[in-house]
Motif scaffolding. Sequence first.
Motif, PDB file in Angstrom:
ATOM      1  N   GLU A 238       6.879   0.121 -10.902  1.00 59.47           N
ATOM      2  CA  GLU A 238       6.959   0.040  -9.441  1.00 59.47           C
ATOM      3  C   GLU A 238       6.712   1.388  -8.771  1.00 59.47           C
ATOM      4  OE1 GLU A 238       9.388  -0.818 -11.510  1.00 59.47           O
ATOM      5  OE2 GLU A 238       9.797  -2.962 -11.289  1.00 59.47           O
TER       6      GLU A 238
ATOM      7  N   THR B 291      -1.961  -7.627 -12.754  1.00 60.05           N
ATOM      8  CA  THR B 291      -1.116  -8.799 -12.553  1.00 60.05           C
ATOM      9  C   THR B 291      -0.767  -8.843 -11.066  1.00 60.05           C
ATOM     10  OG1 THR B 291       0.967  -9.859 -13.192  1.00 60.05           O
ATOM     11  CG2 THR B 291       0.928  -7.478 -13.292  1.00 60.05           C
ATOM     12  N   GLU B 292       0.356  -9.471 -10.721  1.00 65.35           N
ATOM     13  CA  GLU B 292       0.766  -9.426  -9.319  1.00 65.35           C
ATOM     14  C   GLU B 292       2.270  -9.223  -9.226  1.00 65.35           C
ATOM     15  OE1 GLU B 292       0.690 -14.235  -8.582  1.00 65.35           O
ATOM     16  OE2 GLU B 292      -1.127 -13.090  -8.155  1.00 65.35           O
ATOM     17  N   THR B 293       2.729  -8.994  -8.000  1.00 63.10           N
ATOM     18  CA  THR B 293       4.164  -8.810  -7.821  1.00 63.10           C
ATOM     19  C   THR B 293       4.849 -10.158  -8.039  1.00 63.10           C
ATOM     20  OG1 THR B 293       3.852  -9.106  -5.456  1.00 63.10           O
ATOM     21  CG2 THR B 293       4.022  -6.858  -6.239  1.00 63.10           C
ATOM     22  N   LEU B 294       6.144 -10.096  -8.343  1.00 61.58           N
ATOM     23  CA  LEU B 294       6.872 -11.332  -8.664  1.00 61.58           C
ATOM     24  C   LEU B 294       6.814 -12.342  -7.535  1.00 61.58           C
ATOM     25  CD1 LEU B 294      10.178 -10.653 -10.617  1.00 61.58           C
ATOM     26  CD2 LEU B 294       8.215 -12.046 -11.292  1.00 61.58           C
TER      27      LEU B 294
ATOM     28  N   LYS C 261       1.071  -9.426  -3.830  1.00 62.05           N
ATOM     29  CA  LYS C 261       0.248  -8.220  -3.992  1.00 62.05           C
ATOM     30  C   LYS C 261      -0.235  -8.073  -5.411  1.00 62.05           C
ATOM     31  CE  LYS C 261       1.774  -4.438  -1.170  1.00 62.05           C
ATOM     32  NZ  LYS C 261       2.758  -3.350  -1.055  1.00 62.05           N
ATOM     33  N   ARG C 262      -1.372  -7.401  -5.538  1.00 60.03           N
ATOM     34  CA  ARG C 262      -1.826  -7.006  -6.861  1.00 60.03           C
ATOM     35  C   ARG C 262      -0.852  -5.979  -7.434  1.00 60.03           C
ATOM     36  NH1 ARG C 262      -7.862  -5.044  -5.959  1.00 60.03           N
ATOM     37  NH2 ARG C 262      -8.841  -7.070  -5.740  1.00 60.03           N
ATOM     38  N   ALA C 263      -0.758  -5.964  -8.736  1.00 56.34           N
ATOM     39  CA  ALA C 263       0.085  -4.963  -9.384  1.00 56.34           C
ATOM     40  C   ALA C 263      -0.500  -4.657 -10.755  1.00 56.34           C
ATOM     41  CB  ALA C 263       1.502  -5.490  -9.510  1.00 56.34           C
TER      42      ALA C 263
END
Lengths: 511, 460
Positions: free
Chosen positions: B108, B306-309, B313-315
């Motif tokens: 994060e 991946t993405e946020t939980l 958003k992209r992550a």
Amino acid sequence: MTLRRYKQADWDEPLIFELGMEGRVGFAVPSLEPEIVDAVDDITELVPDGMLRTRPAKLPEVSEIQVLRHYIHLSQANYGVNSGLIYPLGSCTMKYNPVINEVLAGHPKITEIHPEQDDASVQGTLEFLYTLNEGFLEVTGMDDASLQPAAGAHGEYLGILLIRAYHADRGELETRREIIIPDSAHGTNPASAVMAGFKTVEVPSIEDGGVDLEALKSVVGPQTAGLMLTNPNTLGIFDSNIHKIADIVHEVGGLMYYDGANLNAVMGKCRPGDMGFDIVHVNLHKTFSTPHGGGGPGAGPVGVKALLADFLPVPTVEESDGVYRLSWDRPKTVGKIHGYHGNVNVMLKAYIYMITLGGEGLKEASELSVLNSNYIAQKLKDVKGYSLPYGEGKWRMHEAVLSASKMNEETGVRALNISKKLLDYGIHAPTTYFPLIVPEALMIEPTETEPLEALDEFIEAMKKISELAYSDPEEVLKAPTNTTIGRLDEVRASHPKTICLSWGTYCKLPL
Amino acid sequence: MSKPHPYLPNSVPEIKERMMEEIGISSIDELYSDIPDELKFRGELDVPGPYSEAELKNEVSGTLEKNWGLRCPPFLGGGVWPHYVPAVVDEIVSRAEFLTSYTPYQPEITQGMLQSIFEYQSLVCELLGMEVSNASVYDWATGLGEAARMASRLTRKTTILVHALISPNRLSVMKAYTEPAGITTVKVDYNKTTGQLDLEDLKEKMDDKTAAVYIENPSYLGFVEEGVEAIAEVAHDSKALFIVGVDPISLGLLKPPGEYDADIVIGEGQPLGNHMNYGGPLLGLFACRNEPKMIRQMPGRMIGLTETLEGSKRAFAMTLQTREQHIRREKATSNICSNQALCALASAVYLSLMGPQGIRELAEVVASRAGYAMRRIGKLPGVRAPVFNSFHFKEFTVKFRAKSVNEAHLGLLDRRIHGGKSLVKEFPELEETALYCVTEMHTKRDIDRLVSVLGEVLEG
């Protein structure tokens, strides 16, 4: 003390592939002189049939300022020890990375030197490598060394190769198949041992955090090739039985390997060579202040006692009458383990760090790292929900491992949640869930370069989190909220149907 | 220490005492009470220093100044090459947020590094024509060792066939990585006129133990291997993998290994924005095809998108960590932990700056300058360049008849020109031969001066 209202930058930054327009360039390639064009003509005509690239690489087409801004934006969504607040990541020794070291390591007389240059033309480089090597031997109490390994794990691999070569030389490799490793060891230890062809045998830790001597005695024998140990261990506790451990292993003909990940606690206080170790690696990116670079490059030089010197990789730096040269003269060498001489620019920074502090300063650095970690441990061990397991009443060395298992049982707040909540205060998390023998572990290593104020801020944040866990656990569980992004979907990241490891595959995914 | 040190904020005596009082000790040595007396180090470590910053600067610069200044970059290659590093690259890798961060274990707060490495992996894939790249290994040589081990795990076979003109340094590292795993290396012969791999010899040496065939392209001696499709076919016919090692700059001009059926591609990423630094830090490129069973056998770190939980958003995150040592311990695919992340970042910046056009132009300029140098040197009396009759990219062999390699080298060095690398010990069958390298850093003037001084040395 009030905790900070930290907010990390979020530029909602696209991928570099999503920036730019056709035809843009970020760098002007030098042009060919007309005489060269005349002589060579069209080089593409000379490329053998079928070997010419016909489809250009799909790289982004961006101007210089777009590239610059993109990566500066990304840097602002990152956290470094020099730019952050405190980085108490246990086992990683995140100390201040001195700015002057970076400045000097950018000198063209180090950066623009080719590794195959004539020794006469690189005397400056060979000189500092030699001096660093000597200092490394002094700090570790060893007889000879190789600077070639590019990282700690690389050093471990070399160390185990040396153990292998030693036993092979004595005709005992067939029987000596086992490397003994305590259950508190770093994951790289068993991985390195197995990579070098050995089986690993685990020995448990006892209540004071040390190696269980009886258990050790029961597993050693003619099949023992060696033992890998870090001392102080990963609980931050110095194993007082180290001499007995070394005797038990040496008596059966095994060798002692020192994982130098925790050397920062003991510079000038005691030396692996005096504790009975035969081989040691040191992480220069930990103890010797070189930056971790977001995961590397590091450097992991390996020191050995005289009985193993014949097997060291080639070349090594030798000196006579003030002239330095590379020596390839080791008939029993294990060969090379890096294409050239290892991470030389990193070694320059380590050398600069060493001479900046000198002998007395290195000792003081170790002492203050130990003082800082005990200060934190003492202030937090009795705070509600935390405990300091193993080694009751013992002082910690450079790091201390708290357990949040009580907090977890009573409130559902886990070590993971604590670490995420710390991020919200602008504080980097400790190492979590390691060592494996501590449930809900929070491994805290402040290092000597943190001022008292930063230690207090960390302590305050940990207390605040305990308070919240028992009053309003949701506040902790939803963290982090002040970082660039919140919690992410790690299952999706690794699931075979959704895994995406490159832009090319991303474009093909059914999203 | 007598006075507080700038790196040690708590070295102020009053602060130290206050902290000691807080935890209930009167001397620091109490904290070290677990160290048995007989093990305590007495006295002081005998290392140079301490130095103040001003003294330090003089001392270190003085040492570095003992390295000679050369009239132009050395004509040396072989695995590390003099290429220009754009200023923007150095600017980005100096950012404290990148430079002084650890491996991104807290995603994060380290999205910047994670996204950058994902971009690095993607850019490298585009250049190599591959689908999956890891986040780097130490260098080309260790990458070769890891690739050989990976091929052996995948095929459950134990022999690696290599072109006999492989770099001896890389071969040595490969052996250090593979011998403990019971993997043996067998050299495949080459055509003495062209240097090209001898396909008949390859076929003869292939058997049911062959895990992989490895070639370097361009080869260690600079020529381009042409029969790549045929080599791939021979390897695949025997269910062996095809491993290719590359100089990434060449791929601006040459067909990428992904287009000739390579299974694993490795190489040296140093020329993509990293300084030579006497051979380190370097950057081991490591890529494979997008097949789950291959990906599961990849060594080292990989970053995934991946993405946020909550899914807004992209992550970016480290993926498939169950292959790695900190989770898998003795069952890990490799012991690698620290890699060359900052060098990978440098390469991401470099490739972004270059773009498709830049990398193409650069490769053409490099090959043209090398071609020019090769022709001019080849015309000197008593010299043959290149030894092998094939297309060369930026390195080429120079064989001396009238003088020894060393005489030529010393003559050049006298005039502060660093000639090529002697191959006399590495490949005695080539007799008095050296390996020269020319890049965009060598101007026509530099090349002309090299040729004219070499001419004088050979006549003298």
